[in-house]
Design a protein around this motif. Structure first.
Motif, PDB file in Angstrom:
ATOM      1  N   MET A  71       0.833  -1.210   0.000  1.00  4.31           N
ATOM      2  CA  MET A  71       0.000   0.000   0.000  1.00  4.31           C
ATOM      3  C   MET A  71       0.868   1.259   0.000  1.00  4.31           C
ATOM      4  N   SER A  72       1.934   1.237   0.799  1.00  2.00           N
ATOM      5  CA  SER A  72       2.832   2.390   0.877  1.00  2.00           C
ATOM      6  C   SER A  72       3.513   2.641  -0.456  1.00  2.00           C
ATOM      7  N   THR A  73       3.959   1.573  -1.130  1.00  2.00           N
ATOM      8  CA  THR A  73       4.648   1.728  -2.418  1.00  2.00           C
ATOM      9  C   THR A  73       3.686   2.204  -3.501  1.00  2.00           C
ATOM     10  N   LYS A  74       2.444   1.688  -3.461  1.00  2.23           N
ATOM     11  CA  LYS A  74       1.441   2.152  -4.431  1.00  2.23           C
ATOM     12  C   LYS A  74       1.163   3.645  -4.255  1.00  2.23           C
ATOM     13  N   LYS A  75       1.114   4.088  -2.992  1.00  2.00           N
ATOM     14  CA  LYS A  75       0.909   5.511  -2.719  1.00  2.00           C
ATOM     15  C   LYS A  75       2.086   6.332  -3.233  1.00  2.00           C
ATOM     16  N   SER A  76       3.304   5.828  -3.035  1.00  2.00           N
ATOM     17  CA  SER A  76       4.500   6.515  -3.528  1.00  2.00           C
ATOM     18  C   SER A  76       4.489   6.586  -5.054  1.00  2.00           C
ATOM     19  N   LEU A  77       4.039   5.505  -5.695  1.00  2.00           N
ATOM     20  CA  LEU A  77       3.949   5.491  -7.157  1.00  2.00           C
ATOM     21  C   LEU A  77       2.950   6.528  -7.658  1.00  2.00           C
ATOM     22  N   ASP A  78       1.793   6.610  -6.996  1.00  2.00           N
ATOM     23  CA  ASP A  78       0.780   7.608  -7.382  1.00  2.00           C
ATOM     24  C   ASP A  78       1.332   9.029  -7.243  1.00  2.00           C
ATOM     25  N   LEU A  79       2.062   9.268  -6.151  1.00  2.00           N
ATOM     26  CA  LEU A  79       2.652  10.598  -5.933  1.00  2.00           C
ATOM     27  C   LEU A  79       3.708  10.906  -6.979  1.00  2.00           C
ATOM     28  N   ALA A  80       4.504   9.898  -7.342  1.00  2.00           N
ATOM     29  CA  ALA A  80       5.541  10.092  -8.359  1.00  2.00           C
ATOM     30  C   ALA A  80       4.915  10.412  -9.714  1.00  2.00           C
ATOM     31  N   LYS A  81       3.834   9.705 -10.053  1.00  2.00           N
ATOM     32  CA  LYS A  81       3.141   9.974 -11.324  1.00  2.00           C
ATOM     33  C   LYS A  81       2.527  11.367 -11.324  1.00  2.00           C
ATOM     34  N   LEU A  82       1.942  11.755 -10.184  1.00  2.00           N
ATOM     35  CA  LEU A  82       1.372  13.102 -10.072  1.00  2.00           C
ATOM     36  C   LEU A  82       2.470  14.146 -10.197  1.00  2.00           C
ATOM     37  N   GLY A  83       3.606  13.897  -9.527  1.00  2.00           N
ATOM     38  CA  GLY A  83       4.733  14.823  -9.615  1.00  2.00           C
ATOM     39  C   GLY A  83       5.237  14.961 -11.036  1.00  2.00           C
ATOM     40  N   TYR A  84       5.304  13.844 -11.759  1.00  2.00           N
ATOM     41  CA  TYR A  84       5.752  13.888 -13.150  1.00  2.00           C
ATOM     42  C   TYR A  84       4.787  14.702 -14.007  1.00  2.00           C
ATOM     43  N   ASP A  85       3.479  14.474 -13.820  1.00  2.00           N
ATOM     44  CA  ASP A  85       2.471  15.218 -14.595  1.00  2.00           C
ATOM     45  C   ASP A  85       2.588  16.723 -14.332  1.00  2.00           C
ATOM     46  N   LEU A  86       2.790  17.109 -13.066  1.00  2.00           N
ATOM     47  CA  LEU A  86       2.914  18.526 -12.718  1.00  2.00           C
ATOM     48  C   LEU A  86       4.177  19.129 -13.322  1.00  2.00           C
ATOM     49  N   LEU A  87       5.279  18.393 -13.254  1.00  2.00           N
ATOM     50  CA  LEU A  87       6.543  18.872 -13.829  1.00  2.00           C
ATOM     51  C   LEU A  87       6.436  18.989 -15.349  1.00  2.00           C
ATOM     52  N   ASP A  88       5.752  18.030 -15.962  1.00  2.00           N
ATOM     53  CA  ASP A  88       5.576  18.064 -17.416  1.00  2.00           C
ATOM     54  C   ASP A  88       4.739  19.270 -17.830  1.00  2.00           C
ATOM     55  N   ARG A  89       3.688  19.538 -17.043  1.00  2.00           N
ATOM     56  CA  ARG A  89       2.844  20.704 -17.311  1.00  2.00           C
ATOM     57  C   ARG A  89       3.637  22.001 -17.124  1.00  2.00           C
ATOM     58  N   LYS A  90       4.416  22.059 -16.041  1.00  2.00           N
ATOM     59  CA  LYS A  90       5.247  23.237 -15.780  1.00  2.00           C
ATOM     60  C   LYS A  90       6.228  23.465 -16.916  1.00  2.00           C
ATOM     61  N   ARG A  91       6.876  22.389 -17.357  1.00  2.00           N
ATOM     62  CA  ARG A  91       7.849  22.508 -18.450  1.00  2.00           C
ATOM     63  C   ARG A  91       7.195  23.043 -19.717  1.00  2.00           C
ATOM     64  N   ASN A  92       6.006  22.543 -20.054  1.00  2.00           N
ATOM     65  CA  ASN A  92       5.313  23.001 -21.264  1.00  2.00           C
ATOM     66  C   ASN A  92       4.954  24.479 -21.172  1.00  2.00           C
TER      67      ASN A  92
END
Length: 205
Positions: A12-33
């Motif tokens: 459960m902890s790793t799945k939560k970390s994965l979700d946060l990492a994906k969210l972080g990537y999406d935000l960084l990708d949006r910021k970069r664009n």
């Protein structure tokens, strides 16, 4: 992949970390664009201003050359014009990136030299150089902003790549490992229970 003890809480902890990492990537990708879009707009603007500066400089130097021919050297007229100290620098934020805002105060276009001893060519040179000064301040603001945006884009891209190529695959692999280990444990437990049940039935019979 760091070895993680295969438990449901770790899953459960790793799945939560994965979700946060994906969210972080999406935000960084949006910021970069957004930063890239802002930078491209500024680059186009800088190109136009640079062209205007070149044209105005040509006009100013041609007028100054004519004034020098008709009036003699104009250095003492230039010394009569006061130094402009109205330059002001502020900051604006674009996705957390601080960009400069360069402004010049409203300048009163007085003729600081005597009109009787000068001509319209000197006036044209003076007004053209004032115009160039304002455009140069604007160009400096844009070029500095482009440099800061390019640096921020580079850092954002690096962080996004770290998430996409390292962290997200690691979390995904860890989830796969824990899931498979838990499923194997469940099969072992199920088989053990079947053996125990069979042994119990054999004793009872």
């Amino acid at each position: 992949m760091a070895q993680v003890f295969p438990t449901k809480s770790n899953l459960m902890s790793t799945k939560k970390s994965l979700d946060l990492a994906k969210l972080g990537y999406d935000l960084l990708d949006r910021k970069r664009n957004i930063l890239v879009h802002e930078m491209m707009q500024l680059i186009d603007k800088a190109s136009k201003i640079q062209q205007e500066i070149d044209e105005t400089y040509s006009k100013a130097y041609l007028a100054l050359q004519r004034a020098n021919v008709t009036l003699g050297m104009c250095a003492e007229f230039a010394q009569a014009i006061p130094v402009d100290e109205s330059l002001d620098i502020d900051l604006r934020s674009v996705m957390g990136v601080e960009l400069p805002v360069v402004t010049l105060g409203d300048e009163k276009l007085d003729m600081y030299y005597g009109l009787n001893s000068t001509n319209s060519q000197l006036d044209e040179a003076y007004l053209s150089f004032v115009q160039v000064k304002r455009m140069t301040a604007e160009l400096a603001e844009i070029e500095n902003s482009v440099y800061r945006l390019a640096d921020a884009i580079k850092k954002t891209q690096k962080r996004a790549n770290a998430l996409d190529n390292i962290m997200i695959p690691q979390f995904t692999a860890t989830i796969k490992y824990i899931t498979e280990a838990l499923e194997e444990k469940e099969r072992e437990d199920f088989s053990r229970l079947k053996v125990i049940k069979r042994q119990k039935e054999e004793k009872e019979s």
